[in-house]
Motif scaffolding. Structure first.
Motif, short mmCIF file in Angstrom:
data_model
loop_
_atom_site.label_atom_id
_atom_site.label_comp_id
_atom_site.label_asym_id
_atom_site.label_seq_id
_atom_site.Cartn_x
_atom_site.Cartn_y
_atom_site.Cartn_z
N ARG A 286 7.28 1.47 5.11
CA ARG A 286 8.35 0.69 5.73
C ARG A 286 8.00 -0.80 5.70
O ARG A 286 6.84 -1.18 5.78
CB ARG A 286 8.55 1.17 7.18
N LEU A 287 9.00 -1.63 5.57
CA LEU A 287 8.81 -3.07 5.47
C LEU A 287 8.19 -3.61 6.76
O LEU A 287 8.69 -3.37 7.85
CB LEU A 287 10.16 -3.75 5.20
N ARG A 288 7.10 -4.36 6.63
CA ARG A 288 6.41 -4.88 7.79
C ARG A 288 7.20 -6.02 8.43
O ARG A 288 7.63 -6.95 7.74
CB ARG A 288 5.02 -5.36 7.41
N VAL A 289 7.40 -5.94 9.73
CA VAL A 289 8.12 -6.97 10.47
C VAL A 289 7.40 -7.25 11.78
O VAL A 289 6.54 -6.47 12.21
CB VAL A 289 9.59 -6.56 10.78
N GLY A 290 7.74 -8.38 12.42
CA GLY A 290 7.20 -8.69 13.73
C GLY A 290 8.05 -8.08 14.82
O GLY A 290 9.11 -7.49 14.57
N ALA A 291 7.61 -8.25 16.06
CA ALA A 291 8.38 -7.72 17.18
C ALA A 291 9.73 -8.41 17.33
O ALA A 291 10.65 -7.87 17.95
CB ALA A 291 7.57 -7.87 18.47
N ASP A 292 9.85 -9.61 16.72
CA ASP A 292 11.14 -10.31 16.73
C ASP A 292 12.03 -9.90 15.57
O ASP A 292 13.09 -10.48 15.35
CB ASP A 292 10.92 -11.82 16.71
N LEU A 293 11.57 -8.90 14.78
CA LEU A 293 12.30 -8.31 13.66
C LEU A 293 12.41 -9.25 12.47
O LEU A 293 13.18 -8.99 11.54
CB LEU A 293 13.71 -7.85 14.09
N LYS A 294 11.61 -10.33 12.45
CA LYS A 294 11.56 -11.21 11.29
C LYS A 294 10.54 -10.67 10.29
O LYS A 294 9.51 -10.08 10.68
CB LYS A 294 11.17 -12.62 11.70
N VAL A 295 10.80 -10.89 9.01
CA VAL A 295 9.87 -10.47 7.96
C VAL A 295 8.89 -11.62 7.71
O VAL A 295 9.31 -12.71 7.31
CB VAL A 295 10.62 -10.13 6.66
N PRO A 296 7.59 -11.43 7.96
CA PRO A 296 6.62 -12.51 7.77
C PRO A 296 6.61 -13.00 6.32
O PRO A 296 6.64 -12.20 5.38
CB PRO A 296 5.28 -11.86 8.14
N GLY A 297 6.57 -14.30 6.14
CA GLY A 297 6.50 -14.87 4.81
C GLY A 297 7.81 -14.91 4.07
O GLY A 297 7.85 -15.30 2.90
N ALA A 298 8.90 -14.50 4.70
CA ALA A 298 10.21 -14.52 4.06
C ALA A 298 11.17 -15.23 5.00
O ALA A 298 11.75 -14.60 5.90
CB ALA A 298 10.68 -13.10 3.74
N ASP A 299 11.32 -16.53 4.82
CA ASP A 299 12.13 -17.33 5.73
C ASP A 299 13.58 -16.87 5.72
O ASP A 299 14.19 -16.69 4.66
CB ASP A 299 12.06 -18.80 5.30
N GLY A 300 14.12 -16.66 6.92
CA GLY A 300 15.52 -16.28 7.06
C GLY A 300 15.82 -14.82 6.83
O GLY A 300 16.98 -14.42 6.77
N VAL A 301 14.78 -13.97 6.74
CA VAL A 301 14.97 -12.55 6.47
C VAL A 301 14.57 -11.74 7.70
O VAL A 301 13.48 -11.92 8.27
CB VAL A 301 14.16 -12.08 5.25
N PHE A 302 15.44 -10.82 8.11
CA PHE A 302 15.20 -9.92 9.24
C PHE A 302 15.32 -8.48 8.72
O PHE A 302 16.09 -8.21 7.79
CB PHE A 302 16.23 -10.15 10.34
N ALA A 303 14.59 -7.57 9.35
CA ALA A 303 14.67 -6.15 8.95
C ALA A 303 14.39 -5.27 10.15
O ALA A 303 13.61 -5.63 11.04
CB ALA A 303 13.69 -5.85 7.83
N PHE A 304 15.01 -4.09 10.16
CA PHE A 304 14.85 -3.15 11.27
C PHE A 304 15.46 -1.83 10.85
O PHE A 304 15.93 -1.66 9.73
CB PHE A 304 15.51 -3.69 12.55
N GLY A 305 15.45 -0.86 11.75
CA GLY A 305 15.97 0.46 11.43
C GLY A 305 14.96 1.31 10.69
O GLY A 305 13.75 1.05 10.72
N ASP A 306 15.44 2.34 9.98
CA ASP A 306 14.57 3.30 9.31
C ASP A 306 13.68 2.66 8.25
O ASP A 306 12.62 3.20 7.93
CB ASP A 306 15.41 4.40 8.65
N ALA A 307 14.10 1.54 7.67
CA ALA A 307 13.37 0.93 6.56
C ALA A 307 12.31 -0.06 7.01
O ALA A 307 11.60 -0.60 6.17
CB ALA A 307 14.35 0.25 5.60
N ALA A 308 12.18 -0.32 8.30
CA ALA A 308 11.26 -1.35 8.79
C ALA A 308 10.22 -0.76 9.73
O ALA A 308 10.51 0.14 10.52
CB ALA A 308 12.04 -2.46 9.50
N ALA A 309 8.99 -1.30 9.64
CA ALA A 309 7.91 -0.88 10.53
C ALA A 309 7.92 -1.77 11.76
O ALA A 309 7.17 -2.75 11.85
CB ALA A 309 6.57 -0.98 9.80
N VAL A 310 8.77 -1.44 12.71
CA VAL A 310 8.93 -2.25 13.91
C VAL A 310 7.85 -1.85 14.92
O VAL A 310 7.75 -0.67 15.29
CB VAL A 310 10.32 -2.06 14.54
N PRO A 311 7.01 -2.80 15.36
CA PRO A 311 5.96 -2.44 16.32
C PRO A 311 6.55 -2.00 17.65
O PRO A 311 7.54 -2.57 18.12
CB PRO A 311 5.16 -3.74 16.47
#
Length: 478
Positions: A289-314
């Motif tokens: 799953r795509l790594r994201v922060g607790a704020d659902l932002k994708v590190p190193g990808a400005d302006g990109v958010f991810a969540f749901g089944d495809a994201a590794a939400v802590p």
């Protein structure tokens, strides 16, 4: 014009219209003033599928359209683009949309919201992709019902006892929410339907539930799992625990305990793996799953958010763990993501995703269910009231709620309709065909590992996928 040259308004592109993407877009319409942003939603269909009721559809209890929430009616300002995003250029801030007719269109974006969901996990077991039936779409649910009724027709017409037994034997793999509900509800409906066939008896029907876990519904408490197990046993469902499928063929399923079951029906309900789109991004992943922060932002990808089944939400309530791949999490993450996207555009304040468990609900059909609203364990009729009450609250749209309620009432009051719809042919219902996993291009394993380590620009990864660039007239102006 590129996204950087565009003046106003900025464009927010949401990929996916499952629980995550739908609720994110719905909240964006509330958080952002009408002139604050252009809102685009890319969806494989023009509706939100309320997937927790798919077993109800397969059992013929709920009509398929009643759990499809029309996007155009539910969203006031967002523009819906039907198709799939098959590639993303993060530095260039563009995404490639593949339309249903096979043509591509390039979309510019200022904020990218990735909620593409997941696809059925098959574990690369021989024969599963070719012979198993999935349960992630309306088409699969409707086909499963047709297939089961057709097998009852074949059994009623069969003179060979062995062939009749195979027709009346149904195997479900996965004893989580979906698999347990499917086995319980389908056993009930097939037993009732068998009374309509002159040469069949209810005791001829055999349902087998298989799972590698040591109990059904391992996500729930032991008490609730035991209550569900008691319902399954009372109905005659065979539960094989600590067991998995080793191979599937056209007429047989071979299990890890050495047993081979002759059957024409293998239903695959073993959970999901992230959308193939995630592998094409060239960004770090965790457990696929795509790594994201607790704020659902994708590190190193400005302006990109991810969540749901495809994201590794802590999971901030359980440090070191990830949130589950459930509709409950997807819906609530979508609302938090909308708030954070709006904050990135200057409206409101960003927050981290933190949840409080609301409990779970499992509909076993008839008057049986198990539920744990706010930690209170309920079974039988009280559990059913809590389960279906929860679904009615979670199902968007008053029209859908009324229709589903009437479906449930009619199921209690009238005998089932034993009739096939025949919408799909057999060759159209493999999981890969229904879920369209073949439209995504993935880099080879060694390149993917390098991409995860070195984080090259996504532009290079997209170029390697072989997805054709659209002609200049298909590019979207600023």
């Amino acid at each position: 014009m590129t996204s950087h040259e565009r003046t106003t308004p900025p464009r927010v592109l949401v990929v996916g219209s499952g629980f995550a993407g739908f609720h994110c877009m719905r909240r964006l319409e509330k958080h952002l003033p009408p002139d604050a942003a252009e809102l685009l939603l890319v969806s494989a269909a023009d509706y939100l599928l309320y997937s927790p009721l798919l077993p109800n559809v397969a059992a013929g209890v709920v009509e398929p359209r009643h759990i499809a929430v029309g996007l155009h009616a539910a969203l006031r300002r967002a523009r819906v683009l039907v198709g799939h995003v098959v590639a993303v250029d993060i530095p260039g801030r563009t995404a490639t949309l593949r339309r249903p007719d096979g043509t591509d269109r390039e979309l510019a974006w200022d904020r990218l919201v990735l909620a593409p969901g997941g696809v059925t996990r098959t574990f690369n077991i021989p024969g599963v992709a070719e012979h198993a039936l999935g349960l992630k779409t309306l088409a699969e649910a409707a086909y499963l019902r047709d297939h089961v009724l057709r097998e009852l027709d074949n059994a009623d017409a069969a003179d060979d006892p062995a062939h009749r037994r195979a027709c009346c034997t149904f195997v479900v793999v996965g004893a989580g929410y979906s698999g347990t509900e499917t086995a319980a509800q389908m056993q009930l409906i097939t037993t009732r339907a068998a009374a309509e066939y002159p040469r069949l008896r209810p005791q001829d029907i055999r349902w087998v539930l298989v799972d590698l876990a040591d109990r059904v519904l391992p996500e729930l408490s032991q008490r609730m799992a035991d209550e569900a197990m008691e319902v399954l046993r009372r109905r005659g469902v065979e539960v094989r625990l600590g067991t998995t499928v080793e191979e599937a063929t056209e007429g047989k399923v071979r299990l890890s305990d050495g047993d081979t079951i002759e059957t024409h029906t293998l239903v695959w309900c073993t959970g999901v793996t992230p959308s193939p789109l995630i592998k094409t991004l060239g960004l770090p992943t965790e457990r696929g799953r795509l790594r994201v922060g607790a704020d659902l932002k994708v590190p190193g990808a400005d302006g990109v958010f991810a969540f749901g089944d495809a994201a590794a939400v802590p999971d901030l309530t359980q440090p070191g763990k990830l949130t589950g791949q459930t509709a409950q999490h997807a819906q609530r993450q979508g609302k938090v993501a909308a708030r954070n996207v709006a904050a990135s555009l200057g409206y409101g304040k960003a927050v981290d995703y933190r949840h409080r468990d609301l409990g779970f609900a499992v509909d076993l059909g008839g008057f049986d269910a198990v539920a744990s609203p706010f930690g209170v364990s309920l079974g039988g009729l009280p559990g059913l009231v809590a389960t279906r009450g929860y679904h009615l609250l979670a199902l968007p749209g008053n029209g859908n709620r009324i229709r589903v309620s009437l479906d449930w009432l009619l199921d209690w009051a009238m005998p089932p309709q034993v009739a096939q719809l025949g919408f799909l042919r057999d060759e159209q219902v493999t999981m890969a065909a229904v879920e369209q996993t073949g439209i995504y291009a993935s880099p080879p394993a060694d390149e993917w590992e390098a991409a995860s380590r070195d984080l090259p620009t996504t532009r290079a990864v997209v170029a390697d996928t072989g997805v054709p660039r659209p002609p200049a007239r298909e590019r979207q102006p600023g």
